[in-house]
Design an enzyme around this catalytic site. Structure first.
Site, short mmCIF file in Angstrom:
data_model
loop_
_atom_site.label_atom_id
_atom_site.label_comp_id
_atom_site.label_asym_id
_atom_site.label_seq_id
_atom_site.Cartn_x
_atom_site.Cartn_y
_atom_site.Cartn_z
N ASP A 88 0.82 -1.22 0.00
CA ASP A 88 0.00 0.00 0.00
C ASP A 88 0.85 1.26 0.00
O ASP A 88 0.43 2.30 0.48
CB ASP A 88 -0.93 0.01 1.21
CG ASP A 88 -0.19 -0.10 2.53
OD1 ASP A 88 1.06 -0.23 2.51
OD2 ASP A 88 -0.83 -0.06 3.59
N LYS A 102 -0.57 21.42 21.15
CA LYS A 102 -0.64 20.67 19.90
C LYS A 102 0.60 20.89 19.02
O LYS A 102 0.52 21.41 17.91
CB LYS A 102 -1.90 21.04 19.13
CG LYS A 102 -3.18 20.72 19.88
CD LYS A 102 -4.42 21.08 19.09
CE LYS A 102 -5.68 20.73 19.89
NZ LYS A 102 -6.92 21.09 19.17
N ASP A 111 1.63 6.48 2.23
CA ASP A 111 1.06 5.25 2.77
C ASP A 111 -0.44 5.29 2.48
O ASP A 111 -1.19 6.01 3.14
CB ASP A 111 1.33 5.17 4.28
CG ASP A 111 0.70 3.96 4.93
OD1 ASP A 111 -0.05 3.21 4.27
OD2 ASP A 111 0.95 3.75 6.13
#
Length: 245
Positions: free
Chosen positions: A106, A156, A211
């Site tokens: 993949d 974050k 990916d």
């Protein structure tokens, strides 16, 4: 060089689409990921390929057949029970008698397999992992503390990590560390080798890598103009030995 393409996974990250199609046959433009992968291998002068199958493997076999349409020779293995990311190599012990590569079914990349294989031979290691640097955003605020007292806080933050691309160059003697008949992941193999102080290296690729099992990467791939004549990417950032922490 012989190449093993791992296509036995269930593609859970792309459900519900992979309830109908195996992940390697998810379309990117007008072609399935696996066909783009096989064409890239052929451009890198690869002709002998083994495809490990499990979930919906019959569809993969029907699509790829024996590989003659790409001037390749394709052989299949079938997992009765899931064997993990590297366990299926136990079904090919007699076939993989020289340096070989393992590639997840993949991935899309412009990595030069010749440059990758040359570095593997130069380092004289048992396994070389193709890797790429990727930035990921944490979904939480990150606390830095000493003895319970907060000394720093990042909301974050963006983190840069060296990521395995799911492409490996391996010496056949590594097969003796892979058990037969039980699930065995590439992480299990790496930890086994590090625990034995065996040489494992990282080849850092500076070009394209996606990916397809990640939704964001799958969507990004749809926006790229995939050209069958795209030259393999030659640039590398460097080579690093993987070491235990």
């Amino acid at each position: 060089m012989k190449v093993v393409i791992q296509c036995g996974g269930m593609g859970t990250r792309l459900r519900p689409y992979t309830m109908v199609l195996p992940k390697p046959l998810m379309p990117v433009g007008t072609k399935p990921v696996l066909e783009l992968l096989l064409r890239w291998l052929r451009r890198n002068d690869i002709q002998q390929v083994y495809i490990t199958t499990g979930y919906l493997g019959h569809i993969i076999k029907s699509f790829c057949a024996d590989g003659q349409q790409w001037d390749m020779q394709i052989t299949y293995t079938e997992e009765r029970d899931p064997l993990g990311t590297i366990g299926p190599l136990s079904l090919l012990r007699d076939e993989l008698d020289e340096t070989f590569m393992v590639i997840n079914g993949d991935v899309l990349t412009d990595l030069s397999l010749k440059a990758f294989a040359d570095y593997h031979r130069e380092q004289d290691g048992l396994v070389t992992v193709a890797s790429a640097k990727r930035r990921t955003k944490m979904e939480f605020g990150v606390i830095e503390q000493v003895s319970g007292r907060i000394v720093g806080f990042k909301e974050k933050p963006l983190l840069t990590n060296l990521i395995s691309m799911g492409i490996y160059c391996i010496e056949p003697e590594v097969l003796k560390y892979i058990p037969t008949g039980i699930p065995f992941g590439f992480d299990d193999l790496i930890m086994c080798m590090l625990g034995r102080n065996l040489p494992v290296y990282s080849f850092v690729h500076g070009g394209l890598w996606l990916d397809i099992g990640i939704v964001a990467d799958f969507q990004s791939a749809q926006n790229l103009a995939w050209d069958d004549q795209l030259p393999a990417y030659e640039h590398v950032i460097g080579v690093e030995q993987v070491a235990a922490a």
